[in-house]
Design a protein around this motif. Structure first.
Motif, PDB file in Angstrom:
ATOM      1  N   LEU A 142       0.745  -1.008   0.198  1.00  0.00           N
ATOM      2  CA  LEU A 142      -0.048  -0.113   0.667  1.00  0.00           C
ATOM      3  C   LEU A 142       0.851   1.194   0.087  1.00  0.00           C
ATOM      4  CD1 LEU A 142      -2.419  -1.144   2.842  1.00  0.00           C
ATOM      5  CD2 LEU A 142      -3.098  -0.739   0.585  1.00  0.00           C
ATOM      6  N   ALA A 143       0.415   2.349  -0.410  1.00  0.00           N
ATOM      7  CA  ALA A 143       1.378   4.092  -0.826  1.00  0.00           C
ATOM      8  C   ALA A 143      -0.255   4.806  -0.310  1.00  0.00           C
ATOM      9  CB  ALA A 143       1.771   4.372  -1.992  1.00  0.00           C
ATOM     10  N   VAL A 144       0.352   5.764   0.525  1.00  0.00           N
ATOM     11  CA  VAL A 144      -0.770   6.593   1.350  1.00  0.00           C
ATOM     12  C   VAL A 144       0.299   8.174   0.962  1.00  0.00           C
ATOM     13  CG1 VAL A 144      -1.846   5.037   2.631  1.00  0.00           C
ATOM     14  CG2 VAL A 144       0.092   6.145   3.064  1.00  0.00           C
ATOM     15  N   GLY A 145      -0.507   9.074   0.877  1.00  0.00           N
ATOM     16  CA  GLY A 145      -0.576  10.211   0.685  1.00  0.00           C
ATOM     17  C   GLY A 145      -1.732  11.077   0.903  1.00  0.00           C
ATOM     18  N   PRO A 146      -2.023  12.351   1.023  1.00  0.00           N
ATOM     19  CA  PRO A 146      -2.877  13.870   1.131  1.00  0.00           C
ATOM     20  C   PRO A 146      -4.157  13.448   0.732  1.00  0.00           C
ATOM     21  CG  PRO A 146      -0.948  14.933   1.255  1.00  0.00           C
ATOM     22  CD  PRO A 146      -0.412  13.312   1.234  1.00  0.00           C
ATOM     23  N   THR A 147      -3.635  12.990  -1.121  1.00  0.00           N
ATOM     24  CA  THR A 147      -4.811  12.920  -1.870  1.00  0.00           C
ATOM     25  C   THR A 147      -5.368  11.314  -2.300  1.00  0.00           C
ATOM     26  OG1 THR A 147      -3.627  12.264  -3.785  1.00  0.00           O
ATOM     27  CG2 THR A 147      -4.158  14.631  -3.619  1.00  0.00           C
ATOM     28  N   GLY A 148      -4.611  10.329  -1.151  1.00  0.00           N
ATOM     29  CA  GLY A 148      -5.589   8.633  -1.498  1.00  0.00           C
ATOM     30  C   GLY A 148      -4.211   7.766  -1.089  1.00  0.00           C
ATOM     31  N   THR A 149      -4.967   6.497  -1.089  1.00  0.00           N
ATOM     32  CA  THR A 149      -4.383   5.565  -1.640  1.00  0.00           C
ATOM     33  C   THR A 149      -4.371   4.647  -2.542  1.00  0.00           C
ATOM     34  OG1 THR A 149      -4.785   4.819   0.586  1.00  0.00           O
ATOM     35  CG2 THR A 149      -4.397   2.493   0.316  1.00  0.00           C
ATOM     36  N   ASP A 150      -2.843   3.915  -3.122  1.00  0.00           N
ATOM     37  CA  ASP A 150      -3.122   3.136  -3.786  1.00  0.00           C
ATOM     38  C   ASP A 150      -2.895   1.755  -3.535  1.00  0.00           C
ATOM     39  OD1 ASP A 150      -3.183   5.203  -5.560  1.00  0.00           O
ATOM     40  OD2 ASP A 150      -1.061   6.072  -4.872  1.00  0.00           O
ATOM     41  N   LEU A 151      -2.885   1.001  -4.049  1.00  0.00           N
ATOM     42  CA  LEU A 151      -2.638  -0.847  -3.764  1.00  0.00           C
ATOM     43  C   LEU A 151      -1.659  -1.433  -5.547  1.00  0.00           C
ATOM     44  CD1 LEU A 151      -3.146  -3.294  -2.241  1.00  0.00           C
ATOM     45  CD2 LEU A 151      -4.868  -3.507  -4.000  1.00  0.00           C
ATOM     46  N   THR A 152      -1.038  -2.224  -5.114  1.00  0.00           N
ATOM     47  CA  THR A 152       0.340  -2.950  -5.999  1.00  0.00           C
ATOM     48  C   THR A 152      -0.408  -4.454  -5.689  1.00  0.00           C
ATOM     49  OG1 THR A 152       2.271  -3.326  -7.095  1.00  0.00           O
ATOM     50  CG2 THR A 152       2.214  -2.839  -4.721  1.00  0.00           C
ATOM     51  N   TRP A 153       0.173  -5.274  -6.779  1.00  0.00           N
ATOM     52  CA  TRP A 153       0.075  -6.625  -6.432  1.00  0.00           C
ATOM     53  C   TRP A 153       1.092  -7.358  -6.929  1.00  0.00           C
ATOM     54  CZ3 TRP A 153      -1.672  -8.557  -2.324  1.00  0.00           C
ATOM     55  CH2 TRP A 153      -2.879  -8.242  -2.085  1.00  0.00           C
ATOM     56  N   ASP A 154       1.897  -6.651  -7.569  1.00  0.00           N
ATOM     57  CA  ASP A 154       3.756  -6.721  -8.557  1.00  0.00           C
ATOM     58  C   ASP A 154       4.737  -6.616  -8.139  1.00  0.00           C
ATOM     59  OD1 ASP A 154       3.703  -4.630  -9.373  1.00  0.00           O
ATOM     60  OD2 ASP A 154       2.378  -4.752 -11.923  1.00  0.00           O
ATOM     61  N   GLY A 155       4.619  -5.903  -6.522  1.00  0.00           N
ATOM     62  CA  GLY A 155       6.028  -5.488  -5.822  1.00  0.00           C
ATOM     63  C   GLY A 155       6.154  -3.986  -6.209  1.00  0.00           C
TER      64      GLY A 155
END
Length: 371
Positions: free
Chosen positions: A318-331
């Motif tokens: 997971l990556a987070v910041g002031p505008t949202g959360t992102d998800l990766t499934w390939d490292g």
């Protein structure tokens, strides 16, 4: 092994990305997390953000996840909170001597023992430790060098840890403890490469200094012509520097957070923290301990300050910041935005739980379970 939460060694179980993505996009719930379901091969994954009521408007850039039910947050106004029931209730355990200070990192050994870092120029940079769940605190370090500005902190185990300052006399300064943060000493600068003009760390998420295993530690930078990631394999005595693919060239741009799931595989995130400005190429990955970095094929759409590997996954993060959360499934090679809530940092635990915190008292729990 790092037990403090910013990085931890994980094993693969192949969580189902589609189920997690769908659940992350669901509306926020205000409930403590349920007990995790047993992890089994081929089972579906379920996850959802749950905003908790912290009762404060402090901005929490410091976060230490202990378990699914236990976590610490530290932030503006000298505020430190602790929960032991999954965020159902938060207890204000702020150190009385820290009123007005800016906490940007907290590392917790368990629900009772924690170390918190306040940042700033000169004596504003301080370290506090508690052994009784925040009922009392001891100030174990106060910076007396007006040139130093401490940004981040990490622990390898319950005794050994480091804190880092922006460059002093042309090199990043490293503070070391071997008694769990009760006392600190400045390490010799001989093994530290020279800093670039304008180079510094970002005290944005407590993730500009992270460790994995008993001796490996990484330091993320920005602000100079090149954003770099420095690595030490001997607890901060000697360092090597590598260029990241994340753009810098401005005091507001560079690498803001890194996470390693073992001593080889890492993810870096960052960009330009100024609202409304573009942050291209804001994530990168490494498979050789940070000696070389590759730009993500599909990066998050905006600046990200925090990153964490999902529990028991070799490829999910997971990556987070002031505008949202992102998800990766390939490292970390490709990312997909799954939530638009504002968070500054994220941390996960081995018992299938992740926490995130940020502005206006926001703290949320991401339940990741198999059923």
């Amino acid at each position: 092994m790092k037990v403090m939460g910013k990085t931890r060694r994980l094993i693969a179980t192949g969580l189902c990305g589609a189920a997690v993505t769908a659940a992350l996009a669901a509306p926020n719930a205000h409930a403590a997390p349920e007990a995790p379901a047993p992890v089994g091969q081929g089972a579906a994954a379920h996850a959802s953000w749950s905003l908790t009521d912290t009762g404060t408007t402090a901005r929490f850039r410091g976060l230490a996840a202990v378990s699914r039910t236990s976590a610490w947050v530290a932030g503006s106004g000298g505020t430190v909170l602790r929960t032991s029931d999954g965020g159902g209730h938060w207890r204000d355990v702020s150190p009385p001597a820290a009123a007005g200070l800016e906490f940007r990192d907290v590392e917790a050994f368990d629900g009772r023992r924690a170390v918190a870092l306040a940042i700033g120029e000169g004596e504003a940079s301080r370290v506090f430790r508690t052994d009784d769940g925040g009922a009392s605190w001891t100030e174990s370090f106060r910076n007396t060098d007006a040139r130093a500005f401490y940004d981040c902190m990490t622990f390898f185990d319950h005794r050994h840890g480091l804190a880092m300052s922006d460059p002093v006399d042309g090199k990043f300064r490293i503070l070391s403890t071997d008694d769990g943060g009760r006392s600190w000493k400045v390490l010799p600068a001989a093994g530290m490469p020279a800093a670039q003009p304008g180079e510094a760390g970002f005290a944005a998420s407590g993730q500009c200094l992270v460790s994995s295993g008993p001796k490996d530690v990484w330091l993320a930078t920005g602000g100079a012509a090149t954003a770099r990631i420095l690595h030490s394999g001997d607890r901060g005595l000697t360092w090597t520097a590598s260029e990241s693919t994340i753009p810098a060239g401005d005091p507001a741009r560079g690498v803001f957070g890194v996470a390693f799931r073992d001593r080889s595989h890492g993810i870096a995130v960052g960009g330009d923290y100024r609202a409304g400005l573009q942050s291209p190429r804001n994530s990168a990955v490494t498979a050789d301990g940070g000696r070389g970095w590759r730009q993500s094929t599909t990066a998050p759409p905006a600046y990200r300050s925090g990153v964490a590997w999902l529990p028991h996954s070799r490829s999910g993060a997971l990556a987070v910041g002031p505008t949202g959360t992102d998800l990766t499934w390939d490292g970390g090679r490709t990312w997909r935005t799954v939530d638009t809530g504002s968070y500054d940092t994220v941390d996960c635990t081995a018992d299938l739980g992740c926490w995130a915190s940020g502005e206006k008292g926001r703290v949320a729990f991401l339940s990741v379970s198999r059923g």
